[in-house]
Design an enzyme around this catalytic site. Structure first.
Site, mmCIF file in Angstrom:
data_model
loop_
_atom_site.group_PDB
_atom_site.id
_atom_site.type_symbol
_atom_site.label_atom_id
_atom_site.label_comp_id
_atom_site.label_asym_id
_atom_site.label_seq_id
_atom_site.Cartn_x
_atom_site.Cartn_y
_atom_site.Cartn_z
ATOM 1 N N LEU A 114 0.861 -1.170 0.000
ATOM 2 C CA LEU A 114 0.000 0.000 0.000
ATOM 3 C C LEU A 114 0.906 1.232 0.000
ATOM 4 O O LEU A 114 1.942 1.238 0.659
ATOM 5 C CB LEU A 114 -0.908 0.019 1.231
ATOM 6 C CG LEU A 114 -1.961 -1.097 1.350
ATOM 7 C CD1 LEU A 114 -2.718 -0.986 2.663
ATOM 8 C CD2 LEU A 114 -2.925 -1.067 0.176
ATOM 9 N N ASP A 115 0.505 2.263 -0.722
ATOM 10 C CA ASP A 115 1.294 3.497 -0.749
ATOM 11 C C ASP A 115 1.426 4.076 0.653
ATOM 12 O O ASP A 115 0.608 3.787 1.543
ATOM 13 C CB ASP A 115 0.630 4.536 -1.661
ATOM 14 C CG ASP A 115 0.542 4.065 -3.100
ATOM 15 O OD1 ASP A 115 1.311 3.161 -3.461
ATOM 16 O OD2 ASP A 115 -0.291 4.597 -3.847
ATOM 17 N N GLN A 116 2.408 4.953 0.831
ATOM 18 C CA GLN A 116 2.662 5.519 2.160
ATOM 19 C C GLN A 116 1.443 6.266 2.711
ATOM 20 O O GLN A 116 1.206 6.285 3.912
ATOM 21 C CB GLN A 116 3.905 6.421 2.125
ATOM 22 C CG GLN A 116 3.810 7.627 1.190
ATOM 23 C CD GLN A 116 3.134 8.821 1.796
ATOM 24 O OE1 GLN A 116 2.913 8.874 3.006
ATOM 25 N NE2 GLN A 116 2.780 9.778 0.967
ATOM 26 N N THR A 118 -1.738 5.565 1.926
ATOM 27 C CA THR A 118 -2.918 4.691 1.947
ATOM 28 C C THR A 118 -3.009 3.973 3.283
ATOM 29 O O THR A 118 -2.008 3.506 3.821
ATOM 30 C CB THR A 118 -2.849 3.668 0.798
ATOM 31 O OG1 THR A 118 -2.769 4.355 -0.444
ATOM 32 C CG2 THR A 118 -4.086 2.779 0.791
#
Length: 247
Positions: A114-116, A118
């Site tokens: 997951l992106d930072q 998210t």
């Protein structure tokens, strides 16, 4: 198995360190729900199945393989070597990060990323078969995202997401398995793939922009309401069934 080997398999350190924990009286064991009993014999034999450990006051169930659900907070990276933000691995206790594996990297690994910025449901495990099952595009494991957008979402955008949009690195259109409008600036999006920045790129392709992104569900497994950002829990057999994984 010898007690020192059981502790080693759970990530409590080298066999020498584990033997020392036992000999110094830092380990108690419980079989089949019985009261904990201190053991100072590091080579004492136990059946690990159903064994619970109390190591330096920390209760720990024996698990042949570790399956973890983490509520990923914003501002964290799903990387062992983060570049700008703290790693999600720092949210886990040392034994989960130190479990011996057949790979070069120790401990549990994030199942996808997951992106930072998210938040939400992140799986971690040291079971390679499980990681492959959850991340393989051929398995079509549905993932549900709650999306907050910069601009209002209209019916045209919903239709495009369901029919499919072309991303800049692939001529093949990708489409959402489900797109449910919650309110003017929020929708629930279900995806079967896991392409890089897929939700953000899909929303950009229909003329909108993601402001906040939260993963709330994988398969039939939902992020528990009782879990707070940064907290984690063990997954049992019933949770694995919800993920469609039988081991």
């Amino acid at each position: 198995m010898q007690l020192q080997d059981i502790l080693f398999s759970q990530g409590f350190g080298t066999r020498r360190v584990c033997a020392g924990l036992v000999q110094q009286g830092w380990v108690e064991v419980s079989l089949d729900g019985q009261p904990f009993d201190k053991c100072t014999d590091s080579i004492a034999e136990y059946d690990p199945e159903g064994l619970r450990l109390l190591v330096q006051g920390q209760e720990w169930p024996w698990c042949e393989k570790a399956y973890i659900l983490l509520y990923k907070p914003a501002g964290t990276e799903c990387s062992q070597k983060p570049s700008a933000y703290p790693s999600v691995y720092t949210l886990l206790p040392a034994p989960l990060r130190q479990r011996p594996t057949k790979n070069a990297i120790q401990g549990v690994q994030a199942v996808g990323r997951l992106d930072q910025d998210t938040t939400g449901l992140l799986l971690l495990s040291d079971d390679g078969q499980f990681i492959h099952r959850m991340t393989s595009p051929k398995k079509h494991v549905p993932k549900v995202y709650e999306v907050t957008t910069k601009h209002p979402v209209d019916a045209r955008q919903i239709l495009k997401l369901l029919e499919g949009v072309v991303l800049d690195d692939d001529p093949t259109a990708v489409k959402a398995a489900g797109a449910e409008l919650i309110n003017s600036h929020q929708l629930k999006l279900t995806l079967l793939e896991g392409k890089y920045h897929q939700v953000k790129r899909m929303l950009a392709a229909v003329g909108n922009r993601v402001e906040q992104l939260h993963r709330s569900q994988i398969g039939a497994l939902e992020l528990p309401e009782s879990l707070k950002p940064g907290e984690w829990m063990w997954l049992g057999k019933e949770h694995l069934r919800d993920l469609g994984f039988q081991g």
